[in-house]
Design an enzyme around this catalytic site. Structure first.
Site, PDB file in Angstrom:
ATOM      1  CE  LYS A  79      -3.925   1.755   2.759  1.00  0.00           C
ATOM      2  NZ  LYS A  79      -4.781   1.477   3.935  1.00  0.00           N
ATOM      3  CB  SER A 154      -8.216   3.130   2.943  1.00  0.00           C
ATOM      4  OG  SER A 154      -7.342   2.537   3.878  1.00  0.00           O
ATOM      5  CB  SER A 178      -8.371   0.320   5.822  1.00  0.00           C
ATOM      6  OG  SER A 178      -9.116   1.508   5.796  1.00  0.00           O
TER       7      SER A 178
END
Lengths: 487, 97
Positions: A79, A154, A178
């Site tokens: 990420k 996310s 997330s």
């Protein structure tokens, strides 16, 4: 095909010299180049570094006894919130769109030391704020199962990359859901660890008393391998307690006969998509067939968790994001400015997206004089009650089983103008972060529209090994995790 | 209810410059979020302690020694602003009013 392999299978293939890490890496890079224009999971591809790391890994495989980790030579993605030295790390925000960190996050160093190959950086909601990846400055990530739908967020890029076989595993962050929510929406395994189990040093802070780091993978077994490599105390993160790290693979494959599973009544019923509930009920039946004892339990303060979160999280976020002022790092304003205050205004209004602005303003408001007790302090007290809910229920049962998300992947654009309805998508994941306990998201079926459904297994603090054991037992008797999207 | 004026004040405190029309939009959205979170008022929290740390750690200390994360030059290379004598040069902070 090579990209279909799990992390464990890829590791075994490398060990047996069925293929080299360079071959594996080249294959994955080709696949990403083919699929990424449609899915938008990766925001940065690190082709050259990946091939260099793969060559290094292959040299290790050439020396007997040199390979110490099953992650050696296996390509993965991170990420874009993890600092990677010399590789752009943007948090998918315009405010640091060209930032190249001068040091690696602790978990990145650990993965490097294990011989991992990094393919690139993955898309996310700006500063990890969102449940759909629609708040990324670099465009939305599409769900590999239906390109008109969100991949969740996310960590949407991290989940989509795993689901579309564009990485053998990825890392994400989970502050209110997330990792688990996108894993559920894309049919990946996602692990939210106990608060402090994995070092957050070098990972941009969102809400410091909630943030955690964990793996997204194709199987529970793979998630255990990744957790093994990243867990533990770190002197650079004082919130990592001195709790020993067990062998996370040791109990996989063991029976769950006699395991006490609680079904919290607050997580079922009203507001849940009927197909999601149906998949969950079938999964629970299978856990019973495996010998688990199932009973209904109650966590009465569950319904307040989202409200607690949307006070405490923006408060912490507004303080954490104060550092993004375009001075020591980050991008300068485009036009001329008059003075320092004007400089801040320009950097921050041009750099942050609407969701970040909303949350910074809520945080600033609830922390301001006269409102602190009514909002922030009140929220922290209700947080205590939510924690007690979990403490009480774990006196009675070993784990809890719930849906991850009340709804499957929603359409892109469906919730973008209604922040509150987006927030409520995390109603079953946020309580877990409230209490700092770990939870595992495991694929457990599909809706009639062929959209993935995830099951959440929640346990007491530092019981990741138990969650992995339960998840692995379920995985052994089901095929959901093996289904692949047609892209 | 947060008025447009209050939103502008909060934005100023947070150093966010608002564009035309944004104060109205954010006022509407923030009010709906604040209305939702105010449901906490129905919870009786008398005698309940506030939680700020969930694993029970308190006052974690370490030796007062420098941990090196990276080199000075690499750090200074992160700024887009001019660097003078190892310092980032910014616009004037104090101005005549």
């Amino acid at each position: 095909m090579m990209h279909d392999l799990t992390l464990s299978e890829a590791a075994a293939g490398l060990q047996k010299k069925e293929f080299s890490s360079v071959e594996l890496t080249k294959h994955m890079l080709e696949r990403i180049k083919e699929l990424n224009p449609r899915i938008n999971a990766y925001v940065t591809l690190t082709e050259e570094e990946a091939l260099n790391q793969a060559e290094e890994a292959d040299k290790m495989f050439g020396k007997s006894g040199a390979v110490k980790s099953p992650l050696c030579g296996v390509p993965m993605g991170l990420k874009d919130i993890f600092n990677t030295r010399g590789v752009k790390t943007t948090c998918c925000s315009r405010v640091i769109r060209d930032f190249e960190p001068p040091y690696d996050a602790t978990v990145v160093s650990k993965l490097r030391d294990s011989g991992s190959v990094m393919l690139g950086k993955l898309n996310m909601d700006e500063f990890a704020c969102g449940s759909s990846t629609e708040h990324s400055a670099f465009g939305v990530t599409k769900n590999p199962w239906d390109l008109s739908r969100v991949a969740g967020g996310s960590s949407g890029g991290s989940a989509a990359a795993v689901a579309a076989d564009m990485a053998y595993y990825t890392l994400g962050t989970d502050t209110g859901g997330s990792i688990r929510q996108p894993a559920s929406l894309c049919s990946a395994v996602g692990l939210k660890v106990t608060y402090g189990r994995v070092s957050r040093s070098g990972v941009t802070a969102m809400a410091s008393s909630w943030d955690t780091i964990g793996p997204l993978a194709k199987t529970v077994e793979d998630a255990a391998l990744v957790l093994q490599a990243i867990a533990g105390k770190d002197r650079r993160d004082s919130t990592t307690p001195d709790v020993s790290v067990p062998d996370y693979s040791k109990n996989l494959g063991e029976s769950i006969k006699g395991l006490k599973i609680g079904l919290p009544k607050e997580y079922f019923g009203e507001g849940i998509d009927p197909d999601v509930e149906k998949a969950l009920r079938a999964a629970i039946k299978q856990l019973e067939d495996l010998g688990a004892e199932v009973k209904e339990v109650s966590l009465p303060y569950t319904k307040y968790a989202v409200a607690v979160y949307y006070i405490a999280m923006p408060a912490e976020l507004s303080a954490n994001l104060a550092r993004f002022d375009g001075i020591r790092y980050g991008s300068k304003p485009a036009g001329a400015v008059t003075d320092m205050i004007d400089y801040y205004y320009h950097v921050r209004s041009e750099g942050f997206g609407d969701e970040i602005k909303r949350r910074i303003m809520i945080g600033t408001y609830v922390l301001s004089a006269g409102y602190f007790d009514a909002y922030y302090k009140k929220a922290q007290k209700v947080r205590t009650l939510i924690i007690r809910d979990f403490e009480n229920v774990f006196k009675d049962v070993d784990v809890l089983v719930t849906p991850v998300s009340p709804i499957p992947a929603f359409k892109i654009g469906e919730k973008i103008d209604d922040p509150l309805s987006m927030y409520l998508a995390d109603v079953f994941t946020i309580p877990v972060n409230c209490a700092g306990v770990p939870a595992l998201s495991v694929p457990c079926g599909f809706t009639s529209d062929n959209l993935p459904v995830g099951m959440q297994i929640i346990g007491p603090q530092f019981k990741e090994d138990l969650l992995l054991k339960v998840g692995a037992a379920y995985e052994q008797v089901t095929e959901w995790h093996k289904r692949k999207p047609v892209i | 209810m947060l008025s447009k004026k209050e939103i502008e004040h909060i934005a100023m405190l947070a150093r966010l410059g608002l564009k035309k029309g944004e104060a109205e939009k954010f006022s509407r959205q923030l009010n709906s979020i604040l209305e939702y979170v105010r449901q906490l008022n129905e919870v009786d929290t008398d005698g309940v302690e506030a939680t700020s740390q969930v694993t029970g750690l308190e006052n974690v200390s370490r030796k007062d020694t420098v941990l090196r994360f990276c080199e000075k030059d690499e750090l200074l290379a992160c700024t887009e602003l001019p660097v003078e004598r190892d310092q980032v040069k910014v616009k004037s902070v104090i101005t005549e009013s």
